[in-house]
Design a protein around this motif. Structure first.
Motif, PDB file in Angstrom:
ATOM      1  N   MET A  30      33.306  -6.335  19.038  1.00 25.75           N
ATOM      2  CA  MET A  30      32.340  -6.153  18.009  1.00 25.75           C
ATOM      3  C   MET A  30      31.966  -4.638  18.113  1.00 25.75           C
ATOM      4  SD  MET A  30      29.955  -9.366  17.858  1.00 25.75           S
ATOM      5  CE  MET A  30      30.009  -9.528  19.563  1.00 25.75           C
ATOM      6  N   LEU A  74      30.204   0.196  15.541  1.00 34.83           N
ATOM      7  CA  LEU A  74      30.676  -1.194  15.241  1.00 34.83           C
ATOM      8  C   LEU A  74      32.046  -1.043  14.871  1.00 34.83           C
ATOM      9  CD1 LEU A  74      27.907  -2.158  12.899  1.00 34.83           C
ATOM     10  CD2 LEU A  74      28.200  -3.162  15.243  1.00 34.83           C
ATOM     11  N   TYR A 101      26.998 -10.664  14.868  1.00 33.30           N
ATOM     12  CA  TYR A 101      26.640  -9.314  14.699  1.00 33.30           C
ATOM     13  C   TYR A 101      24.915  -9.701  14.557  1.00 33.30           C
ATOM     14  CZ  TYR A 101      31.014  -7.225  13.846  1.00 33.30           C
ATOM     15  OH  TYR A 101      32.428  -6.965  13.825  1.00 33.30           O
ATOM     16  N   TYR A 102      24.642 -10.392  13.991  1.00 35.40           N
ATOM     17  CA  TYR A 102      23.150 -10.728  13.996  1.00 35.40           C
ATOM     18  C   TYR A 102      22.718 -11.099  15.409  1.00 35.40           C
ATOM     19  CZ  TYR A 102      19.045 -13.878  13.291  1.00 35.40           C
ATOM     20  OH  TYR A 102      17.575 -14.174  13.632  1.00 35.40           O
ATOM     21  N   PRO A 118      28.277  -6.244   8.512  1.00 35.44           N
ATOM     22  CA  PRO A 118      27.951  -6.491  10.011  1.00 35.44           C
ATOM     23  C   PRO A 118      26.912  -5.592  10.161  1.00 35.44           C
ATOM     24  CG  PRO A 118      30.528  -6.230   9.823  1.00 35.44           C
ATOM     25  CD  PRO A 118      29.686  -6.016   8.459  1.00 35.44           C
ATOM     26  N   LEU A 178      23.251  -6.924  11.944  1.00 36.95           N
ATOM     27  CA  LEU A 178      22.902  -6.141  13.179  1.00 36.95           C
ATOM     28  C   LEU A 178      21.267  -5.623  13.101  1.00 36.95           C
ATOM     29  CD1 LEU A 178      23.404  -5.039  16.076  1.00 36.95           C
ATOM     30  CD2 LEU A 178      24.068  -2.965  14.953  1.00 36.95           C
TER      31      LEU A 178
END
Length: 705
Positions: free
Chosen positions: A418, A428, A440-441, A547, A551
């Motif tokens: 990632m 990223l 990503y979270y 993404p 994040l």
């Protein structure tokens, strides 16, 4: 009580009808009660009973005592003592009189001291019983899954109660202080420790190494010590004039009011207002003053009245004073340690979320744990490691496994698909599987939890990525492009010096430019800069908008992202810079050495071992050892770098003394839950260094070869 010493004399007084009455008293106190407000006469035994006329102005109001009436004739004059005929008799009479005066004064002082002592004991007992009741009201229910602690009280009674290691130690003091014999202040001491813990200290049980079933001895303080400590802690309370009721205090106030302005700045006043004294008083009683003293205009004016002229700021220095204060406030607001500690205040360390982590698939296990619906970031993380065979590590996570887990998670995130880019400067990267699984979270959540829960900071974000998450002005560079082939083509565009070179560079990228929305006719070299900006914004930012937003959503856990946006420059080093390299001096100062009693045989061995330890750190720093300073820190605390909020509790060093006739330990051991490193005792440095290298370098993680 002092007895009377009269030789050849009698004591007498005159009653209301002017009759001499002989007094029978065995001590000064009885004599004082018998005489009352009348005069006391000392007469020779032969002269008692002779009528002497005497005018009396004060009637007797004393109590009825055994007296003897002698005559109804008036007295001519008061008889205060014998009339000596020679010099020797006069000196003897004066000596006896002086002795009687001294005995009377001693008796009076003894009576006053006894009354004062009785009142002091009464107030002390009243305050002690009140404090016991307050402790009873503060005592909470006993947890079912805490650690059992056995308390032995001075009267021989014993009690057992369970506590959570993250409970405030004041809860333990409240339980101990409910004993019927408890004093206002007291000490506790673990049975095998030489260190006593005062009931006035703050912190949690874990901060004071009360993290396992222990036998604890309680020692009450003597009343004199309690009173001294009580007056010391309350010495800064400033009574108002309404509260000053005693005559002595009123006299002192009148004396102060009568002092002229020139007399205020006497030498004693200057000593009282010495800056060092003010700073010491402020540091010792800051909390008490903040709670009890109102810093209103009246207090400020009084302060100015007693402040020496040379300590007051001059008008020309006013701007400088204000600037210094503003600078201090900015530094305080920008302290990441304070900010992270404030964010972590809502964490309930008595409740936990279990993480079952296999070291061979650590990141997958972390994502499963962080992604559960039952996971609550406001609860403590309890990590249980297992190896590739499924064997779990024995023990309870009291902090060490958690710090090790968070350190390993951030290492795995940096190496994951990632993120891409050189080490320490990651951007990223687009991963369709990670997008589908919403990883990503989870990466953002893991970073937020690590920083607030006492783990390491990432330190590997690129400046561009940090600007993206902090809502800054994003200006990506060619180095932010992770695709090396595409990076070379973009560099060719940036290096084009003629229109022919620029058209050739863009022609080979026409398909990419079309997908990026950047395909257009280039009419002059000036269009090159705008074209490069559009390409970089698409490749680094716009293409990863989804993404990036996930994040940022993960970083909002525990309100970390809001703090980063508000204090952007303060958090930049934590995200974009690797941790400061460790040094031998820094690591030596980090650990608190827990010595044995001074003068004991153990203390002599410990002094030698501490010298070996400090030499060993220098050898490791210089590279003459197979170990590293980072490995030593990881071995002792579970952290490969110092967390932004520091290590709690403070790392400590203990010593592996042999028990009875057992063999000495050769290798170091550590308890990462309490950040405790235990050093072996060796007679020569070479053996110490060899065993330290072997012990630390071969125990990096459970279940690893």
């Amino acid at each position: 009580m002092i007895s009377l010493n009269l030789v050849g004399f009698e004591l007498a007084k005159v009653n209301r009808v002017k009759k001499i009455q002989k007094l029978q008293a065995s001590c000064v106190r009885d004599l004082k009660k018998a005489v009352g407000k009348s005069r006391l006469y000392v007469v020779p035994r032969a002269e008692v009973g002779q009528p002497i006329p005497l005018p009396l102005n004060q009637p007797s109001t004393g109590p009825n005592f055994e007296t003897t009436e002698t005559s109804d004739l008036p007295l001519s004059e008061p008889i205060t003592g014998p009339q000596p005929e020679t010099t020797n008799e006069l000196e003897e009479w004066r000596a006896i009189r002086h002795q009687q005066d001294q005995e009377y004064e001693q008796s009076l002082r003894a009576d006053q001291e006894k009354d004062r002592r009785t009142e002091e004991i009464s107030q002390y007992e009243e305050r002690r019983l009140k404090i016991i009741q307050e402790r009873l009201m503060r005592t909470n229910e006993e947890p079912a899954d805490g650690i059992p602690l056995k308390f032995t009280f001075p009267d021989g009674t014993m009690k057992i109660r369970r506590f959570q290691v993250f409970d405030q130690i004041q809860a333990l003091f409240d339980f101990v202080g409910t004993h019927s014999s408890a004093t206002e202040y007291f000490y506790i001491k673990e049975a095998t420790s030489a260190v006593s813990i005062s009931s006035t200290v703050p912190g949690t049980l874990l901060d004071h190494y009360l993290n396992a079933p222990l036998n604890i001895h309680v020692r009450w303080m003597e009343m004199e010590d309690v009173q001294a400590l009580f007056h010391q802690q309350n010495s800064v309370l400033l009574p108002s004039p309404d509260e000053l009721e005693t005559s002595e205090v009123q006299d002192d106030l009148e004396t102060v009011e009568s002092v002229t302005p020139d007399e205020i700045h006497s030498q004693d006043d200057m000593e009282i207002m010495d800056s060092g004294s003010r700073e010491e008083m402020y540091s010792n009683h800051r909390e008490n003053v903040s709670e009890t003293v109102d810093s209103g205009p009246e207090i400020y004016n009084n302060y100015n009245n007693i402040m020496p002229d040379n300590d007051l700021p001059e008008p020309d220095d006013q701007d400088h004073q204000d600037g210094s204060e503003v600078m201090y406030l900015e530094d305080f607001v920008g302290s990441t340690e304070d900010i992270l500690l404030e964010l972590g205040k809502e964490i309930n360390y008595n409740l936990s979320c279990r993480f079952n982590i296999n070291r061979k698939n650590l990141l997958d296990g972390a994502f499963r744990a962080f992604g559960r619906k039952s996971y609550d970031p406001f609860k403590r993380i309890s990590v249980r490691f297992s190896d590739e065979c499924g064997n779990f590590e024995e023990g309870v996570d009291l902090g060490g496994p958690r710090r090790e887990f968070l350190s390993l998670v951030l290492e795995e995130i940096e190496k994951s698909s990632m993120l891409a880019g050189p080490d320490g400067c990651k951007n990223l990267a687009l991963d369709s599987v990670a997008v589908r699984q919403d990883r990503y979270y989870l990466v953002g959540k893991a970073i937020a939890v690590s920083m607030v829960h006492g783990g390491p900071s990432p330190g590997f974000f690129s400046p561009t990525l940090f600007e993206c998450i902090s809502n800054g002005q994003v200006s990506p560079t060619i180095e932010d492009v992770n695709d090396l082939d595409l990076q070379a083509k973009i560099k060719k565009i940036s290096l084009a010096a003629t229109m022919e070179e620029l058209c050739e560079a863009t022609e080979c990228m026409s398909e990419y430019l079309a997908n990026a929305g950047c395909l257009r006719a280039v009419k002059c070299l000036k269009d090159k800069d705008l074209l490069l900006q559009d390409i970089l914004m698409f490749q680094v930012v716009n293409r990863l908008h989804g993404p990036l937003e996930r994040l940022k959503e993960g970083l909002r856990t525990l309100e970390l992202l809001e703090a980063v946006v508000k204090h952007k420059e303060a958090f930049r080093p934590l995200f974009c810079s690797p941790p400061q390299p460790l040094t031998a001096d820094a690591l030596d100062q980090l650990f608190d050495i827990r010595y044995s009693t001074v003068g004991s045989n153990k203390r002599a061995e410990e002094n030698t071992t501490v010298a070996f330890w400090r030499d060993y750190l220098i050898d490791v720093e210089e590279g003459t050892s197979s170990c590293t300073l980072q490995k030593i820190l990881t071995f002792a605390t579970g952290c490969c770098a110092l967390p932004a909020i520091g290590l709690k509790p403070q790392p400590s060093i203990e010593f592996l003394h042999p028990m009875d006739t057992s063999e000495r330990e050769k290798f170091p051991t550590a308890n990462t839950c309490i950040n405790c490193l235990r050093l072996p005792l060796h007679k020569n440095y070479e053996m110490f260094k060899s065993n330290m290298d072997f012990g630390i370098c071969n125990t990096q993680g459970f279940g690893q070869e």
